[in-house]
Design an enzyme around this catalytic site. Structure first.
Site, PDB file in Angstrom:
ATOM      1  CE1 TYR A 211      -3.913   2.210   0.997  1.00 18.01           C
ATOM      2  CE2 TYR A 211      -2.680   2.871   3.367  1.00 18.01           C
ATOM      3  CZ  TYR A 211      -3.721   3.631   2.152  1.00 18.01           C
ATOM      4  OH  TYR A 211      -4.974   4.271   1.956  1.00 18.01           O
ATOM      5  CE  LYS A 215      -3.657   5.760   0.067  1.00 21.69           C
ATOM      6  NZ  LYS A 215      -5.008   6.910  -0.734  1.00 21.69           N
TER       7      LYS A 215
END
EC number: 1.1.1.102
Length: 367
Positions: A211, A215
């Site tokens: 993840y 980002k």
């Protein structure tokens, strides 16, 4: 230099200087929060705003609060039923439901062509005018250790987190920045492109390997666009311009921490136990709290916006070449955070080492 040294006691110890610096940082931060700001840099009443990922969680909360402030709102997500339910909730918060307009669009934003369709549909719905604000909230988190995560999940996370935002931004800016001749140019308020990132883009944590890179890519894209957009804003400002974009554009990025939502519940079920221990200081916020803090930051005109003090410290530790919200506040807070993270980073690594010492090699059984 002599003037600077005259303000520093000759017998001041490093500890004294460090404590003084910390106090200065807290004072500046508190004063800035206390007195706030005078000019609203993000007026939304009567303006048309697109919120991707607007069917639940933070996106839905953002859409509700914008409707409460008088905006016309379009939400975008995949599931039609969730969009319909969310739209009714958003209408229920409207400042004046008879004057405001609301719409939803079902789309897969991992497909660039779908993003262009969304902007075209919103423009047609908005009487031929492009939306004034586009806020990218789509995406979800699938935590896990890097080696334990299938490669297709790593790719999927990049698609659903980074590419949904990048595709939306690309379609939006193509629409906004298309030059028009002077004869067609009329005064228009500044437009806003808003990314939703994560404090993990500042300080990553073991267990977020699928993840965090996505980002971080959003943060890097936003930093790049914050410079590139000035080319177009500059073209508009030229005294003897020819064709130019119809309005100035400003880029913003929001950096929440944990958000209590159905997506968060699913994330907790996948998250390694080590990750839960490392982020014990992250007290998840309700979507309504994150939305409120985000909008307040936009109204102040901030570029990098965090939603709680811990996130503010994480941002200050990794400002790099990003534009500052406040030169004084951000500089002092970055000095403070550099002292704090002298302790934090080694502590994170030590906890990871001790977890491995106790539990052995990670596997699906360790989650």
């Amino acid at each position: 230099m002599s003037q600077i040294h005259s303000f520093i006691p000759s017998n001041a110890s490093p500890a004294t200087l460090g404590i003084s610096l910390i106090l200065c940082g807290f004072i500046v931060y508190s004063v800035s929060k206390m007195f706030g700001y005078r000019t609203n840099h993000f007026p939304v009443e009567g303006r048309t705003i697109v919120v991707t990922g607007g069917s639940d969680g933070m996106g839905k909360a953002v859409a509700c609060q914008l409707a409460e402030k008088g905006a016309n709102v379009v939400i975008v997500a995949r599931t039609v039923q969730k969009l319909r339910e969310a739209l009714e909730a958003i209408k229920g918060t409207a400042q004046d439901v008879k004057k405001q307009r609301f719409h939803y669009i079902s789309a897969d934003l991992t497909d660039a062509a779908e993003c262009e369709r969304v902007i075209a549909e919103v423009t047609e719905w908005n009487h031929g005018l492009a939306p004034d604000v586009v806020w990218c909230c789509a995406g979800y988190c699938e935590p896990g250790f890097f080696v334990e995560t299938p490669v297709n999940t790593l790719r999927s996370q990049m698609d659903t987190v980074y590419w949904t935002a990048a595709n939306t931004a690309h379609a939006t800016l193509k629409s906004w920045l298309a030059p028009i001749p002077p004869s067609q140019q009329v005064p228009l308020p500044q437009r806003h492109l808003i990314f939703t990132c994560s404090t993990l883009a500042f300080v990553s944590i073991a267990g977020y390997a699928p993840y965090s890179p996505a980002k971080a890519a959003i943060r890097s894209l936003a930093d790049t666009l914050s410079q590139e957009i000035e080319v177009y804003n500059g073209a508009r400002a030229a005294s003897s311009r020819n064709a130019a974009p119809p309005a100035d554009v400003k880029i913003h990025t929001i950096f929440p921490m944990g958000i209590l939502s159905p997506g968060f519940d699913n994330e907790q079920g996948l998250k390694p136990q080590l990750t839960k221990e490392l982020e014990a200081a992250d007290k998840p916020q309700r979507p309504i709290e994150v939305a409120k803090a985000s909008i307040q930051g936009l109204e102040k005109g901030d570029y990098l916006i965090t939603t709680m003090f811990v996130g503010h410290m994480m941002k200050a530790s990794a400002l790099g070449a990003s534009p500052r919200n406040s030169i004084i506040t951000d500089t002092l807070t970055s000095w403070l955070s550099s002292l704090v993270f002298l302790q934090v980073i080694p502590d994170l690594r030590k906890k990871a080492f001790n977890w491995g010492l106790k539990n052995g090699v990670p596997s699906s059984q360790s989650k």
